[in-house]
Design an enzyme around this catalytic site. Sequence first.
Site, PDB file in Angstrom:
ATOM      1  CG  ASP A  58      45.846 -72.030  55.695  1.00 18.58           C
ATOM      2  OD1 ASP A  58      44.646 -72.315  55.526  1.00 18.58           O
ATOM      3  OD2 ASP A  58      46.710 -72.177  54.827  1.00 18.58           O
ATOM      4  CG  PHE A  80      35.797 -61.272  53.025  1.00 16.91           C
ATOM      5  CD1 PHE A  80      34.888 -60.857  52.075  1.00 16.91           C
ATOM      6  CD2 PHE A  80      35.900 -60.542  54.203  1.00 16.91           C
ATOM      7  CE1 PHE A  80      34.091 -59.734  52.285  1.00 16.91           C
ATOM      8  CE2 PHE A  80      35.108 -59.422  54.428  1.00 16.91           C
ATOM      9  CZ  PHE A  80      34.206 -59.030  53.465  1.00 16.91           C
ATOM     10  CB  SER A 124      29.936 -66.428  43.967  1.00 19.19           C
ATOM     11  OG  SER A 124      30.015 -66.143  42.601  1.00 19.19           O
ATOM     12  CE1 TYR A 148      35.136 -69.081  44.186  1.00 15.02           C
ATOM     13  CE2 TYR A 148      33.602 -68.519  42.419  1.00 15.02           C
ATOM     14  CZ  TYR A 148      34.195 -68.223  43.632  1.00 15.02           C
ATOM     15  OH  TYR A 148      33.834 -67.090  44.311  1.00 15.02           O
ATOM     16  CE  LYS A 152      33.261 -68.581  47.410  1.00 16.52           C
ATOM     17  NZ  LYS A 152      33.630 -67.985  48.697  1.00 16.52           N
ATOM     18  CG  ASN A 198      37.421 -61.527  37.446  1.00 15.09           C
ATOM     19  OD1 ASN A 198      38.063 -61.800  38.450  1.00 15.09           O
ATOM     20  ND2 ASN A 198      36.451 -62.298  37.004  1.00 15.09           N
ATOM     21  CG  LEU A 199      35.627 -56.532  31.409  1.00 14.63           C
ATOM     22  CD1 LEU A 199      36.387 -56.793  30.111  1.00 14.63           C
ATOM     23  CD2 LEU A 199      34.149 -56.305  31.114  1.00 14.63           C
TER      24      LEU A 199
HETATM   25  P1  NAD Z   1      40.899 -62.090  47.446  1.00 13.77           P
HETATM   26  O1  NAD Z   1      41.680 -63.228  46.923  1.00 13.77           O
HETATM   27  O2  NAD Z   1      41.381 -60.703  47.179  1.00 13.77           O
HETATM   28  O3  NAD Z   1      40.668 -62.252  49.013  1.00 13.77           O
HETATM   29  C1  NAD Z   1      40.635 -63.499  49.656  1.00 13.77           C
HETATM   30  C2  NAD Z   1      41.551 -63.398  50.869  1.00 13.77           C
HETATM   31  O4  NAD Z   1      41.556 -64.669  51.529  1.00 13.77           O
HETATM   32  C3  NAD Z   1      42.991 -63.077  50.496  1.00 13.77           C
HETATM   33  O5  NAD Z   1      43.478 -62.060  51.337  1.00 13.77           O
HETATM   34  C4  NAD Z   1      43.733 -64.391  50.744  1.00 13.77           C
HETATM   35  O6  NAD Z   1      45.082 -64.187  51.103  1.00 13.77           O
HETATM   36  C5  NAD Z   1      42.897 -65.003  51.849  1.00 13.77           C
HETATM   37  N1  NAD Z   1      42.980 -66.463  51.921  1.00 13.77           N
HETATM   38  C6  NAD Z   1      42.913 -67.358  50.904  1.00 13.77           C
HETATM   39  N2  NAD Z   1      43.032 -68.610  51.373  1.00 13.77           N
HETATM   40  C7  NAD Z   1      43.162 -68.504  52.718  1.00 13.77           C
HETATM   41  C8  NAD Z   1      43.329 -69.445  53.761  1.00 13.77           C
HETATM   42  N3  NAD Z   1      43.407 -70.760  53.503  1.00 13.77           N
HETATM   43  N4  NAD Z   1      43.432 -68.993  55.031  1.00 13.77           N
HETATM   44  C9  NAD Z   1      43.374 -67.672  55.307  1.00 13.77           C
HETATM   45  N5  NAD Z   1      43.236 -66.736  54.361  1.00 13.77           N
HETATM   46  C10 NAD Z   1      43.126 -67.145  53.083  1.00 13.77           C
HETATM   47  O7  NAD Z   1      39.410 -62.265  46.882  1.00 13.77           O
HETATM   48  P2  NAD Z   1      38.172 -61.272  46.947  1.00 13.77           P
HETATM   49  O8  NAD Z   1      37.854 -60.866  45.559  1.00 13.77           O
HETATM   50  O9  NAD Z   1      38.365 -60.253  47.989  1.00 13.77           O
HETATM   51  O10 NAD Z   1      37.046 -62.316  47.378  1.00 13.77           O
HETATM   52  C11 NAD Z   1      36.690 -62.510  48.732  1.00 13.77           C
HETATM   53  C12 NAD Z   1      35.646 -63.596  48.803  1.00 13.77           C
HETATM   54  O11 NAD Z   1      34.529 -63.232  47.989  1.00 13.77           O
HETATM   55  C13 NAD Z   1      36.107 -64.962  48.288  1.00 13.77           C
HETATM   56  O12 NAD Z   1      35.565 -65.953  49.124  1.00 13.77           O
HETATM   57  C14 NAD Z   1      35.505 -65.047  46.891  1.00 13.77           C
HETATM   58  O13 NAD Z   1      35.259 -66.371  46.511  1.00 13.77           O
HETATM   59  C15 NAD Z   1      34.200 -64.288  47.080  1.00 13.77           C
HETATM   60  N6  NAD Z   1      33.691 -63.709  45.837  1.00 13.77           N
HETATM   61  C16 NAD Z   1      34.483 -62.884  45.091  1.00 13.77           C
HETATM   62  C17 NAD Z   1      34.012 -62.342  43.891  1.00 13.77           C
HETATM   63  C18 NAD Z   1      34.891 -61.483  43.029  1.00 13.77           C
HETATM   64  O14 NAD Z   1      34.596 -61.353  41.836  1.00 13.77           O
HETATM   65  N7  NAD Z   1      35.939 -60.863  43.540  1.00 13.77           N
HETATM   66  C19 NAD Z   1      32.709 -62.641  43.477  1.00 13.77           C
HETATM   67  C20 NAD Z   1      31.924 -63.464  44.279  1.00 13.77           C
HETATM   68  C21 NAD Z   1      32.427 -63.998  45.463  1.00 13.77           C
HETATM   69  C1  WQD Z   2      32.765 -60.397  32.615  1.00 12.70           C
HETATM   70  C2  WQD Z   2      32.478 -60.258  31.125  1.00 12.70           C
HETATM   71  C3  WQD Z   2      33.480 -61.985  29.770  1.00 12.70           C
HETATM   72  C4  WQD Z   2      37.638 -60.832  30.542  1.00 12.70           C
HETATM   73  C5  WQD Z   2      33.525 -64.231  37.247  1.00 12.70           C
HETATM   74  C6  WQD Z   2      33.326 -65.535  37.958  1.00 12.70           C
HETATM   75  C7  WQD Z   2      32.277 -65.392  39.022  1.00 12.70           C
HETATM   76  C8  WQD Z   2      32.565 -64.228  39.961  1.00 12.70           C
HETATM   77  C9  WQD Z   2      32.864 -62.977  39.215  1.00 12.70           C
HETATM   78  C10 WQD Z   2      33.675 -65.028  41.936  1.00 12.70           C
HETATM   79  C11 WQD Z   2      32.149 -61.588  30.435  1.00 12.70           C
HETATM   80  C12 WQD Z   2      34.060 -60.624  29.446  1.00 12.70           C
HETATM   81  C13 WQD Z   2      36.254 -60.896  30.537  1.00 12.70           C
HETATM   82  C14 WQD Z   2      38.313 -60.440  29.357  1.00 12.70           C
HETATM   83  C15 WQD Z   2      36.176 -60.213  28.258  1.00 12.70           C
HETATM   84  N1  WQD Z   2      33.700 -64.460  40.800  1.00 12.70           N
HETATM   85  N2  WQD Z   2      35.543 -60.590  29.408  1.00 12.70           N
HETATM   86  N3  WQD Z   2      37.553 -60.155  28.245  1.00 12.70           N
HETATM   87  O1  WQD Z   2      32.768 -64.365  34.180  1.00 12.70           O
HETATM   88  O2  WQD Z   2      30.905 -62.782  34.904  1.00 12.70           O
HETATM   89  O3  WQD Z   2      32.318 -63.848  36.592  1.00 12.70           O
HETATM   90  O4  WQD Z   2      33.854 -63.217  38.214  1.00 12.70           O
HETATM   91  O5  WQD Z   2      32.760 -65.532  42.518  1.00 12.70           O
HETATM   92  O6  WQD Z   2      32.244 -66.585  39.716  1.00 12.70           O
HETATM   93  O7  WQD Z   2      32.931 -66.506  37.011  1.00 12.70           O
HETATM   94  O8  WQD Z   2      33.297 -62.078  35.190  1.00 12.70           O
HETATM   95  O9  WQD Z   2      34.944 -60.304  34.777  1.00 12.70           O
HETATM   96  O10 WQD Z   2      35.505 -62.678  34.067  1.00 12.70           O
HETATM   97  O11 WQD Z   2      33.750 -61.403  32.801  1.00 12.70           O
HETATM   98  O12 WQD Z   2      35.551 -59.937  27.218  1.00 12.70           O
HETATM   99  O13 WQD Z   2      39.552 -60.373  29.282  1.00 12.70           O
HETATM  100  O14 WQD Z   2      33.657 -59.777  30.480  1.00 12.70           O
HETATM  101  O15 WQD Z   2      33.320 -62.751  28.624  1.00 12.70           O
HETATM  102  O16 WQD Z   2      31.181 -61.306  29.444  1.00 12.70           O
HETATM  103  P1  WQD Z   2      32.278 -63.332  35.102  1.00 12.70           P
HETATM  104  P2  WQD Z   2      34.486 -61.623  34.242  1.00 12.70           P
END
Ligand code: NAD
Ligand code: WQD
Length: 338
Positions: A58, A80, A124, A148, A152, A198-199
Site C-alpha cells: 500500500d 498509477f 486527469s 477527486y 489530482k 463511466n460511459l
Molecule cells: P484502477 O483503479 O484500475 O487502477 C488503480 C490501481 O491502483 C488499482 O490496481 C488499485 O488496486 C491500486 N491502488 C489503489 N490504491 C492503492 C494503494 N493505496 N496502494 C497501492 N495500490 C493502490 O484505475 P485506472 O483507471 O487504471 O487509473 C489509474 C490512474 O489513472 C489513477 O490514478 C486514476 O486516478 C488516473 N486516471 C484515470 C482515469 C480513468 O478514467 N480511468 C482518467 C484520468 C486519470
Molecule cells: C462521459 C459522458 C456523461 C455514464 C470521468 C471523470 C474524470 C475522468 C474520466 C478520472 C458524459 C455520459 C456517462 C452514463 C451517460 N476520470 N454518461 N450515461 O464524466 O467525462 O469523466 O471519467 O480521472 O475525472 O469525471 O466520463 O464516462 O462518466 O461520462 O450518459 O451512464 O457520458 O454524462 O457526457 P466523464 P464519463
Amino acid sequence: MKVFVTGGAGYIGSHTLVALLAAGHEVCVFDNYSNSSPVSLARVRQLTNRDMEMVEGDICDIDGLTKTLTAFAPDAVVHFAGLKAVGESNDIPLRYYQTNVTGTMNLLAAMDAAECRRIVFSSSATVYGEAQYLPFDEAHPIGPTNPYGRTKAMAEGVIGDWASATPGASAVLLRYFNPVGAHESGRIGEDPQDIPNNLMPFVAQVAVGRRDRLSIFGDDYDTRDGTGERDYIHVVDLAAAHLAAIEYAAHTTGCEAINVGTGQGITVKELVAAYERACGHPIAFEIAPRRPGDVASSYAATAKARELLDWRAALDVDAMCASSWRWQSENPHGFDGD
Ligand code: NAD
Ligand code: WQD
C-alpha cells in the site's frame, strides 16, 4: 530501464505494463489490489511472455513502500495507484486525500531514499474543471470541481515542488482525458467492481446483457446531437504515451504537464452508435436527466504531446469499441471468471 509501477494491476497500469515489457524494460509492480486483481498481472505475463516483480503493498505504508522501492532501485517510477471515483470522493474525501496526496508524498520520499529522480504521474483532465475555452490546453487555469479532482491538482503541485527542489529530477504529469478500450487480444481490459460510473464500461455491460439499458444523462446540451461530448482515448495509445514520457524524462529535467487525448470530441450517441457497429446489435438506452457536475464538452489540445513526446493517438473510436467488445464478450464477468 528499471521501472517501478504503482497501481500496475489496474486498468491503465496493466496495459502500460504490456508496453513496458514489450519494449524490454525491467518492471516491479506495487499494488494493494484494492480495485484490481492479480489475475490481470498473470495475463500480462502470458501476453508478453515476460516476467516481472510483483509486490502486494500500500502506498500509504511508507515503510513498506520505501523498503520495496529501495531494494528494486528503479531508474523511473510510473505512478498509477490511487482512488478515482468522482462520486465516492464526495462521500469519503479524506480517504481520497490520504491515498492520492499523502500516498504520492510517500512515494516521492521513497524515491529520494532510493535516489530515483524520474516520475510519470497519472493526472486527469478533471484538474481543469469548467472550461473557460476549448480545446483545453495545458495553460488552461486549474479549477477542479470535486474532491477527486482536487487530490489530482494537489498531487501535481507536490510533484512540481519536489522536481524544483531536487537536482536532476524530471516529472511528467500526464493529464488523461477519457481512457477507454482494451488490449486487442481481449485478455485484459477495464473491470469495474460495482455499477460502472463511466460511459464505456456501462455501454459494454448493456451490450453483453449484464444491464438492461443505458441512461443517457441529458440530450439538451449545446452539442451536435444534444448529448455530452468527450475526448475518448484508446488505452493502448495511452500506454504508448507512458513509454514516450519515460524516455522524455530520461533526458530532461523539470516538471511538465501534458494532455493525453485525441483532440476530437465524440458525443454519447456517437459512442453508442460505434459500439453497436462493434457488437452487431442495438444498445438499449433511455434519455435521463443531466448528471450533476457534468459539462457539455471536453477535449484536449494535443500539440504539446506531439512536440515534447513525439506521441499522438493512432486508434479511432471504432478500434476503441471493437477492443472493448472483445474484452467484454470474452470475459463477461471480468477477471472474476478465472
Ligand atoms: P484502477 O483503479 O484500475 O487502477 C488503480 C490501481 O491502483 C488499482 O490496481 C488499485 O488496486 C491500486 N491502488 C489503489 N490504491 C492503492 C494503494 N493505496 N496502494 C497501492 N495500490 C493502490 O484505475 P485506472 O483507471 O487504471 O487509473 C489509474 C490512474 O489513472 C489513477 O490514478 C486514476 O486516478 C488516473 N486516471 C484515470 C482515469 C480513468 O478514467 N480511468 C482518467 C484520468 C486519470
Ligand atoms: C462521459 C459522458 C456523461 C455514464 C470521468 C471523470 C474524470 C475522468 C474520466 C478520472 C458524459 C455520459 C456517462 C452514463 C451517460 N476520470 N454518461 N450515461 O464524466 O467525462 O469523466 O471519467 O480521472 O475525472 O469525471 O466520463 O464516462 O462518466 O461520462 O450518459 O451512464 O457520458 O454524462 O457526457 P466523464 P464519463
